[in-house]
Design a protein around this motif. Sequence first.
Motif, mmCIF file in Angstrom:
data_model
loop_
_atom_site.group_PDB
_atom_site.id
_atom_site.type_symbol
_atom_site.label_atom_id
_atom_site.label_comp_id
_atom_site.label_asym_id
_atom_site.label_seq_id
_atom_site.Cartn_x
_atom_site.Cartn_y
_atom_site.Cartn_z
ATOM 1 N N LEU A 196 0.791 -1.206 0.034
ATOM 2 C CA LEU A 196 0.038 0.139 -0.153
ATOM 3 C C LEU A 196 0.808 1.233 0.054
ATOM 4 O O LEU A 196 1.813 1.451 0.696
ATOM 5 C CB LEU A 196 -0.879 -0.126 1.172
ATOM 6 N N GLN A 197 0.627 2.081 -0.855
ATOM 7 C CA GLN A 197 1.446 3.389 -0.955
ATOM 8 C C GLN A 197 0.529 4.628 -1.006
ATOM 9 O O GLN A 197 -0.678 4.549 -1.538
ATOM 10 C CB GLN A 197 2.161 3.365 -2.055
ATOM 11 N N GLY A 198 1.090 5.487 -0.463
ATOM 12 C CA GLY A 198 0.196 6.763 -0.737
ATOM 13 C C GLY A 198 1.251 8.075 -0.829
ATOM 14 O O GLY A 198 2.232 8.183 -0.240
ATOM 15 N N ILE A 199 0.490 9.224 -1.537
ATOM 16 C CA ILE A 199 1.186 10.381 -1.516
ATOM 17 C C ILE A 199 0.295 11.509 -1.336
ATOM 18 O O ILE A 199 -0.887 11.312 -1.840
ATOM 19 C CB ILE A 199 1.974 10.655 -2.957
ATOM 20 N N TYR A 200 0.488 12.360 -0.178
ATOM 21 C CA TYR A 200 -0.422 13.466 -0.321
ATOM 22 C C TYR A 200 0.280 14.939 -0.213
ATOM 23 O O TYR A 200 1.649 14.871 0.264
ATOM 24 C CB TYR A 200 -1.085 13.404 1.095
ATOM 25 N N LEU A 201 -0.162 15.810 -0.839
ATOM 26 C CA LEU A 201 0.570 17.111 -0.863
ATOM 27 C C LEU A 201 -0.424 18.416 -0.498
ATOM 28 O O LEU A 201 -0.869 19.231 -1.437
ATOM 29 C CB LEU A 201 0.985 17.266 -2.279
ATOM 30 N N PRO A 202 -0.829 18.488 0.679
ATOM 31 C CA PRO A 202 -1.701 19.585 0.883
ATOM 32 C C PRO A 202 -1.073 20.949 1.194
ATOM 33 O O PRO A 202 0.264 20.944 1.708
ATOM 34 C CB PRO A 202 -2.271 19.109 2.248
ATOM 35 N N ASP A 203 -1.620 21.637 0.574
ATOM 36 C CA ASP A 203 -1.120 23.211 0.785
ATOM 37 C C ASP A 203 -2.226 24.086 1.338
ATOM 38 O O ASP A 203 -3.197 23.541 1.480
ATOM 39 C CB ASP A 203 -0.411 23.620 -0.405
ATOM 40 N N LYS A 204 -1.912 25.263 1.545
ATOM 41 C CA LYS A 204 -3.013 26.561 1.954
ATOM 42 C C LYS A 204 -3.514 25.897 3.303
ATOM 43 O O LYS A 204 -3.024 25.812 4.194
ATOM 44 C CB LYS A 204 -4.125 26.814 0.794
ATOM 45 N N GLU A 205 -5.018 25.758 3.326
ATOM 46 C CA GLU A 205 -5.561 25.273 4.377
ATOM 47 C C GLU A 205 -6.235 23.754 4.355
ATOM 48 O O GLU A 205 -6.806 23.368 5.069
ATOM 49 C CB GLU A 205 -6.741 26.004 4.894
ATOM 50 N N GLN A 206 -5.307 23.006 3.518
ATOM 51 C CA GLN A 206 -6.138 21.709 3.046
ATOM 52 C C GLN A 206 -5.719 20.737 4.398
ATOM 53 O O GLN A 206 -4.891 20.929 5.153
ATOM 54 C CB GLN A 206 -5.535 21.014 2.149
ATOM 55 N N HIS A 207 -6.789 19.889 4.369
ATOM 56 C CA HIS A 207 -6.695 18.713 5.698
ATOM 57 C C HIS A 207 -6.526 17.322 4.925
ATOM 58 O O HIS A 207 -7.462 17.065 4.394
ATOM 59 C CB HIS A 207 -7.578 18.986 6.447
ATOM 60 N N ILE A 208 -5.422 16.781 4.903
ATOM 61 C CA ILE A 208 -5.353 15.163 4.326
ATOM 62 C C ILE A 208 -5.171 14.324 5.303
ATOM 63 O O ILE A 208 -4.068 14.268 5.919
ATOM 64 C CB ILE A 208 -4.614 15.053 3.104
ATOM 65 N N ASP A 209 -6.023 13.295 5.525
ATOM 66 C CA ASP A 209 -5.869 12.324 6.505
ATOM 67 C C ASP A 209 -5.923 10.884 5.729
ATOM 68 O O ASP A 209 -6.765 10.659 5.198
ATOM 69 C CB ASP A 209 -7.101 12.335 7.452
ATOM 70 N N ASN A 210 -5.074 10.025 5.919
ATOM 71 C CA ASN A 210 -4.862 8.624 5.552
ATOM 72 C C ASN A 210 -4.752 7.857 6.760
ATOM 73 O O ASN A 210 -4.100 7.783 7.523
ATOM 74 C CB ASN A 210 -3.730 8.434 4.554
ATOM 75 N N PHE A 211 -5.947 6.654 6.840
ATOM 76 C CA PHE A 211 -5.958 5.930 7.965
ATOM 77 C C PHE A 211 -6.060 4.397 7.091
ATOM 78 O O PHE A 211 -6.981 4.118 6.510
ATOM 79 C CB PHE A 211 -7.582 6.111 8.621
ATOM 80 N N VAL A 212 -4.881 3.775 7.768
ATOM 81 C CA VAL A 212 -4.823 2.459 7.112
ATOM 82 C C VAL A 212 -5.010 1.494 8.270
ATOM 83 O O VAL A 212 -4.310 1.652 9.177
ATOM 84 C CB VAL A 212 -3.545 2.484 6.439
ATOM 85 N N ASN A 213 -5.970 0.577 7.951
ATOM 86 C CA ASN A 213 -5.873 -0.731 9.016
ATOM 87 C C ASN A 213 -5.667 -2.004 8.267
ATOM 88 O O ASN A 213 -6.394 -2.324 7.389
ATOM 89 C CB ASN A 213 -7.176 -0.485 9.622
ATOM 90 N N ILE A 214 -4.627 -2.541 8.936
ATOM 91 C CA ILE A 214 -4.314 -4.134 8.066
ATOM 92 C C ILE A 214 -4.628 -5.054 9.138
ATOM 93 O O ILE A 214 -3.969 -4.925 10.405
ATOM 94 C CB ILE A 214 -2.973 -4.205 7.563
ATOM 95 N N ILE A 215 -5.533 -6.084 8.877
ATOM 96 C CA ILE A 215 -5.725 -7.070 9.784
ATOM 97 C C ILE A 215 -5.071 -8.329 9.483
ATOM 98 O O ILE A 215 -5.385 -9.040 8.589
ATOM 99 C CB ILE A 215 -7.253 -7.153 10.077
ATOM 100 N N HIS A 216 -4.036 -8.730 10.002
ATOM 101 C CA HIS A 216 -3.303 -9.979 9.881
ATOM 102 C C HIS A 216 -4.093 -10.991 10.734
ATOM 103 O O HIS A 216 -3.513 -11.366 11.762
ATOM 104 C CB HIS A 216 -1.742 -9.904 10.246
#
Lengths: 250, 446
Positions: B281-301
């Motif tokens: 699983l990969q992710g890229i986030y580029l918030p600027d100004k007043e952006q809000h970016i939330d990545n929540f990953v949950n893996i159940i082994h």
Amino acid sequence: MLKIQGLKAEIEGKEILKGINLEIKAGEVHAIMGPNGSGKSTLASILAGREIFNVTAGKVEFKDKNLFDLSPEERSREGLFLAFQYPVEIPGVSITNFMRAALDEHRIHKGQKPMTATGFLKFMKEKKELVEMDTKLEGRAVNEGFSGGEKKKNEIFQMAMLEPDLSILDETDSGLDIDALKVVADGVNKLKTKNNASIVITHYQRLLDYIVPDVVHVLYDGKIVKTGGRELALELEKYGYDKIKKEYEN
Amino acid sequence: MIDTDIKKNEIVNLFSKNTDYLISDNEAIELKKFIEKTKLPDSKTEEWKNTSIETLLRHKYKIGNKSVVPDEYINTFSFYGLDTDRIVFVNGFFSPENSTVNQNKGKIIIGSVKEAKKNNFKIFEEYFNKTNLYKNNFFSAINTSFSQDGAFIFVPDNIVFEKPVHIVNFINGNENKVIVQSRNLIIVGKNSQIKIISTYHSISSDFTLNNVGTEIIAKEDSNLEFYIFEGEGNEASHINNTFVHQYKGSRLKTNTATLCGSLVRNELYIDFKDEYCEADLQGIYLPDKEQHIDNFVNIIHSKPHCTSKQLYKGIIDNKAKAVFTGKVFVAPDAQKTNASQSNNNLLLTDNAKVYSRPQLEIYADDVSCAHGSTTGQLDREALFYLKSRGIPEKRAKTMLMTAFVEDVLNKIEIKPYRDYVNYLVNKRLKGQKVEGLCSVKICPNC
């Protein structure tokens, strides 16, 4: 080419350079020697434009321009080059892209068109051969995973690419074995013309067996305490810095 | 202060007037009870404590209407050489007029969930709403309860589907504040392979809320690449809940690129239902100004011999905020689990913020679990080095930022899509506009 008058500089309130005077003309090679902590690298950093140092007095003219009016990138485009003592690794930035960007900026500054992709690669290959850089550069990031010797050779390679008027080699010999030292010195000698000049900063005389200086300066405690010909370097080799330190302190 | 209960009822009532939902009447009754007792997440909700949804609650929304978009908005993708089967959704509704799907490829189905319910009811009934997505949070519950359509991809067993499938999602407020929901269902059969790209764009710069729910079933030895690109407007809020069930020997690769949006919350749940599964699983986030970016990953082994990898990278500018939570749960009998997690952040200003929360909960003893989180600024030494060779500060910074996210982008295996994301990432890092229609129109001036 370069004229330094009464240069004083400090970092965090501590005075490192205490009044440097130095003049370098086209075609000359000057060596700056001195014990550790004498201010050699500080001088190199200030000339290249590193902002952590605070210049408190004096002036520096580079090709008749006030050096301090120029940003580090402008200094480079005007023809000043610093071969770093500790070249940084920049993962993710390929050497090809890096040199291409640098060369483009230099050419635009001179009113030339940027090179074509093939023209650039050919130019890069020529310069690599000139400085006997045998490291494969294609697809590699700037200095990433390079040995100490490769990093220093990479500095000379960049110098060959950018063809500066004044190059400052900051302890380029440190950490090099004798073979790498020869390659680096050969590169510098090949790039020497009557129109450019070099400052070779070194702690040891050894490098000066290969890059023969016209003038040798001894920097101690933030000042140039002695200036002479090549024989001064040999004298230092023989007696060490203690003799000069004593003379200066008396 | 916004009264969240009033807001909750307002949103629920908005949808309650509709009919024609995807869920059955029985499911609807149960969900109604669940929604009644589920609160909107607030600062006291542990999993939402760094993400306030107040920005999206400030508005009074209408429901987005079914519509069609001009073809020119879709043609962009072919400029990159992206040759795909394409299904287009506008405000969550399937737009066959904009879609190009060659249906004669065996028993593979690419289309809309609504159609699947009608034409392939057996498959629909077997897989729809069979994960825990519906009870993940308020948003996933209303998505389950009130969605009317979404993308449906069904790959039967033993099919290697070479051409990627592109799900293009447009949100169109038409000068209104709209709320939009889509519910996607993806089933990859045994020994089958498929690559799916899901992109989100908005047509007008309205305050919108897109509430997406996706269920993915990856069966034995299947191989799925799933890419998400979020390019809605910078007034848009986007909540994306994705639940994946992986079966024995299946391999999943995801890459979530979030460039735009005012408030974005991506939740990705991976549940290894059997042994020898892999999730990258990969992710890229580029918030600027007043952006809000939330990545929540949950893996159940929950089963042994599974491998999970997480690599999330972000560059946060101005007063923007990013949140990364990476949860890895290893059940007592999930021996030989191999889980790694890496989250790296670059803060460009003193006001930019990041909350990075690795959470490992391990109950098995023969496992290899590693996590690393870094947050820093641009390397000043590297910047000086580049400048000392004549490269101007701005260009040098862009070079370093591009280098920072390069490894995440390089992992995108569909070259035309990688070029597309690269193009927009570079534009964004140069400070140019990429949100909304700029993510579909290639205009040199904006």
